[in-house]
Design an enzyme around this catalytic site. Structure first.
Site, PDB file in Angstrom:
ATOM      1  N   VAL A 152      43.146  63.436  55.607  1.00 13.61           N
ATOM      2  CA  VAL A 152      42.182  62.580  56.311  1.00 13.61           C
ATOM      3  C   VAL A 152      42.888  61.337  56.845  1.00 13.61           C
ATOM      4  O   VAL A 152      42.725  60.960  58.014  1.00 13.61           O
ATOM      5  CB  VAL A 152      41.011  62.184  55.387  1.00 13.61           C
ATOM      6  CG1 VAL A 152      40.006  61.311  56.139  1.00 13.61           C
ATOM      7  CG2 VAL A 152      40.319  63.426  54.841  1.00 13.61           C
ATOM      8  N   TYR A 153      43.688  60.715  56.008  1.00  6.60           N
ATOM      9  CA  TYR A 153      44.439  59.529  56.429  1.00  6.60           C
ATOM     10  C   TYR A 153      45.401  59.875  57.558  1.00  6.60           C
ATOM     11  O   TYR A 153      45.465  59.184  58.576  1.00  6.60           O
ATOM     12  CB  TYR A 153      45.187  58.953  55.228  1.00  6.60           C
ATOM     13  CG  TYR A 153      45.941  57.680  55.535  1.00  6.60           C
ATOM     14  CD1 TYR A 153      45.262  56.481  55.718  1.00  6.60           C
ATOM     15  CD2 TYR A 153      47.332  57.678  55.625  1.00  6.60           C
ATOM     16  CE1 TYR A 153      45.946  55.314  55.989  1.00  6.60           C
ATOM     17  CE2 TYR A 153      48.026  56.510  55.890  1.00  6.60           C
ATOM     18  CZ  TYR A 153      47.333  55.327  56.080  1.00  6.60           C
ATOM     19  OH  TYR A 153      48.014  54.172  56.349  1.00  6.60           O
ATOM     20  N   SER A 154      46.160  60.947  57.385  1.00  3.01           N
ATOM     21  CA  SER A 154      47.097  61.352  58.431  1.00  3.01           C
ATOM     22  C   SER A 154      46.368  61.630  59.742  1.00  3.01           C
ATOM     23  O   SER A 154      46.836  61.241  60.816  1.00  3.01           O
ATOM     24  CB  SER A 154      47.880  62.599  58.002  1.00  3.01           C
ATOM     25  OG  SER A 154      48.837  62.296  57.013  1.00  3.01           O
TER      26      SER A 154
END
Length: 242
Positions: A152-154
């Site tokens: 999700v962060y990436s």
């Protein structure tokens, strides 16, 4: 030290801690006035008292649509113009996708992506009218590499890499430089959600950097001549294995 940004006015989101606070201090040392944007009113009040007259508080909750939309107008009520807008605020979700939830995904995308786009949208007319400006964004090495333990962060940071590079092309003819700094793991509260084993290994191997290292990179980019744009700076701990 020469005050290379003397007379410039910067606004920094997420300025009450971490990279935002380190960059605030670095820009103040370079002679700039800094509008510190954060939702933590108490922290801002304490920091403004410590940092002096060139540090100005702006309380904004970037996850609140109305507050986010009002940020640029409210800043311009406090200062005559914005030379530098550094969109640094962000959040983190690690782990497998099925370990998170839809509310967490919405929060991350709203802060890491949507708020950056909205704040950029808000400042463009002002900078276009002046014919000059710098918009800088905190991205991440995760915006350049598909890191398996943080999809999700990436994903949010890959979106920012694309956004920054498209906006750089749109705005360069108006005298506005757009770029990003992409750190590896930084010692900050954002790492609280890292898998404990990954965090332990990173600390033991020296695979973390301090916020001041990122702030130095931002200062370098902002103090180049106007004929130079630093498109992206990837700043990694030497022992970070990505």
């Amino acid at each position: 030290m020469a005050e290379r940004l003397n007379g410039k006015i910067a606004a920094i989101t997420g300025a009450a801690s971490g990279i935002g606070l380190a960059t605030t201090k670095a820009l103040l040392a370079e002679g700039a006035t800094v509008v510190m944007v954060d939702r933590d009113t108490a922290a801002l009040e304490t920091l403004i008292a410590e940092l002096g007259d060139k540090a100005i508080a702006q309380v904004t909750d970037l996850l609140d649509a109305d507050s986010c939309d009002a940020m640029i107008p409210e800043i311009l009520d406090k200062v005559p113009h914005i030379d530098i807008l550094y969109l640094n605020a962000g959040t983190y979700i690690g782990g497998d996708l099925d370990e998170t939830n839809s509310a967490g995904i919405d929060r991350m995308l709203n802060l890491n992506v949507n708020a950056v786009m909205k704040n950029t949208l808000g400042v463009i007319p002002h900078m276009k009218e002046r014919g000059v400006g710098d918009i800088w964004v905190t991205c991440s090495v995760a915006g350049h590499s598909a890191i398996a333990w943080e999809p999700v962060y990436s994903g949010s940071k890959w979106a920012i890499t694309c956004f920054v590079q498209t906006m750089r092309r749109q705005l360069r003819e108006h005298g506005i430089r757009v770029g990003q700094v992409s750190p590896g793991p930084v010692v900050s509260a954002l790492l609280a959600d890292w898998p404990e084993e990954n965090l332990r290994k990173a600390k033991e191997s020296g695979s973390l950097i301090d916020p001041e290292e990122v702030a130095d990179a931002v200062v370098y980019a902002l103090t180049r001549g106007r004929n130079v744009t630093i498109r992206d700076m990837i700043v990694l701990p030497t022992n970070f294995d990505i």
